[in-house]
Design a protein around this motif. Structure first.
Motif, short mmCIF file in Angstrom:
data_model
loop_
_atom_site.label_atom_id
_atom_site.label_comp_id
_atom_site.label_asym_id
_atom_site.label_seq_id
_atom_site.Cartn_x
_atom_site.Cartn_y
_atom_site.Cartn_z
N VAL A 163 -37.95 36.34 18.78
CA VAL A 163 -38.59 35.29 18.16
C VAL A 163 -38.41 34.13 18.79
O VAL A 163 -37.76 34.01 19.94
CB VAL A 163 -37.92 35.16 16.54
N SER A 213 -38.61 29.37 15.37
CA SER A 213 -38.69 30.04 14.26
C SER A 213 -37.83 30.02 13.00
O SER A 213 -36.56 29.62 13.59
CB SER A 213 -38.88 31.58 14.55
N GLU A 234 -39.05 39.68 9.28
CA GLU A 234 -39.45 40.35 10.59
C GLU A 234 -39.51 41.93 10.70
O GLU A 234 -40.70 42.41 11.09
CB GLU A 234 -38.88 39.69 11.78
N ARG A 238 -42.41 43.24 8.49
CA ARG A 238 -43.69 43.06 9.11
C ARG A 238 -43.85 43.99 10.34
O ARG A 238 -44.93 44.70 10.46
CB ARG A 238 -43.91 41.57 9.77
N THR A 239 -43.01 44.20 11.32
CA THR A 239 -42.94 45.05 12.40
C THR A 239 -42.94 46.60 11.99
O THR A 239 -43.68 47.44 12.38
CB THR A 239 -41.82 45.03 13.22
#
Length: 420
Positions: free
Chosen positions: A313, A317, A371, A374-375
């Protein structure tokens, strides 16, 4: 009858040997061999491409969800351990929010454990899951004993909590980490199977092309015709099937970005490191002894976590901001503890608002979870795109090679009739 049968068989064998040396025998043998090879190539290629599609379905329905469940299991177990320490540090009757966090973590762990158990066919995985399921009741029992003694102000409660945390950190979480490693390895293996070139089908298609070339040369010598339209057509269809196989493999490889899977793995590891550090941070206040060794372990995990975050990141962030604030809070906590302000250190550790360590760690974990989700979706989308590229290839290549076999027969038969 006994004397005629061997003679008949010998005569048949002699006739066959003489026939295969003649022009019609050679032409018939070439046509039969090429047609048979085309049929075999069609079946092998169809099976290889179908196996890729099966792996694609397995990743979406089984392998990837289990990899995600394994990291959720670790995080839920670790969260429960940190929440138990936080509840103990709160003293007496813990707040409703702290208790709810502990109970929710155990509920999430139970759900993740049930999901991770689904489809556990290998002995190693079943053994790991069995140990976790067997040891978890012992852990919760020690936590409840610590809670009961803490409510009565009995110092023995800390011993129960240290025992529970030792079981969690030394055994249960180690098994959970090993489970995650196994699941991620399986995910990599399935992705490699989808993107890898099917060597058997590629090899037999190349062999069929070579056979068509050599067969054309034999037919030219036997029939005095430069080109056999059927064999040439079969070669063209085989080439299309070969190019289709290679093209779908390239498309699947391009679709499955192994970088997304690696990022998912690193994010899961970062979340695990954060949980390890948080557990160390809370437990060192429970023990109320020299915290140098414990603090070194915390800093080691925090340093590794910072290195992972730097590659995952940006520095502005939410995850990185929360990490920095958490480290600042930990520094204040250690300073208060070393200055004999134990209540101040505890307050800094368990405070769930402002710059409290609990608040900043919660913000970090929430950002890492977002995260990860999303990944994870990127990984699933990539695998789904690869499956779309492979959809028509099994039946398409089979039809092409069946047509190649028919073309060979149609092309060779007229030449064979000229001699019969």
């Amino acid at each position: 009858m006994r004397s005629r049968l061997p003679a008949t068989m010998r005569n048949a064998a002699q006739w066959t040997r003489r026939f295969v040396r003649t022009a019609p025998g050679v032409i018939g043998a070439v046509g039969a061999a090429l047609a048979l090879l085309a049929l075999i190539a069609g079946l092998v290629t169809e099976n290889a491409q179908s196996a890729k599609i099966t792996r694609h379905d397995t990743v979406l329905a089984h392998t990837e969800p289990l990899a995600n469940a394994s990291q959720r299991l670790y995080v839920a177990l670790s969260t429960a351990d940190a929440a138990a320490s936080t509840a103990y540090l709160s003293g007496g009757v813990e707040s409703h929010d702290v208790r709810t966090r502990y109970e929710n973590a155990l509920t999430d762990a139970a759900a993740a454990l049930a999901e991770a158990t689904t489809g556990a066919s290998d002995t190693e995985t079943r053994a790991i899951l069995g140990r976790i399921a067997a040891e978890l009741p012992s852990y919760t029992g020690d936590v409840e004993a610590a809670r009961a003694n803490n409510r009565q102000g009995l110092p023995v409660g800390s011993a129960y909590l240290r025992q529970a945390s030792a079981l969690m950190q030394g055994s249960i979480l180690q098994d959970a980490k090993e489970l995650q490693k196994i699941r991620v390895t399986q995910l990599h293996d399935d992705q490699d199977a989808i993107t890898g070139l099917p060597w058997w089908s590629t090899g037999i298609l190349v062999l069929l092309l070579a056979g068509c070339g050599y067969g054309s040369w034999i037919l030219m010598r036997r029939t005095n015709r430069w080109v056999n339209a059927g064999v040439v057509t079969a070669a063209g269809l085989t080439l299309v099937a070969l190019l289709w196989t290679v093209a779908t493999t390239i498309a699947a490889s391009a679709a499955i970005d192994t970088g997304a899977t690696a990022r998912f793995e690193k994010l899961a590891q970062a979340r695990i490191l954060a949980q390890q550090a948080r557990n160390e941070e809370t437990l060192q206040l429970v023990t109320r002894t020299d915290i140098e060794a414990s603090n070194k372990r915390f800093l080691d995990d925090a340093t590794l976590l910072r290195a992972d975050l730097t590659g995952l990141v940006s520095t502005d962030s939410p995850a990185f901001t929360a990490y920095s604030s958490w480290q600042d809070g930990h520094t204040l906590e250690v300073a208060a503890y070393k200055s004999n302000d134990y209540s101040g250190a505890v307050t800094q550790s368990v405070k769930t608002d402002g710059k409290g360590s609990a608040a900043q760690f919660s913000a970090l974990d929430t950002a890492l979870k977002a995260e990860l989700e999303r990944t994870r979706q990127e990984v699933r989308d990539d695998v789904n795109t690869a499956g779309n590229a492979l959809t028509l290839s099994p039946w398409g290549t089979l039809i092409l090679l069946l047509a190649a076999a028919v073309a060979i027969v149609v092309g060779v038969w007229p030449r064979l009739k000229e001699f019969l």
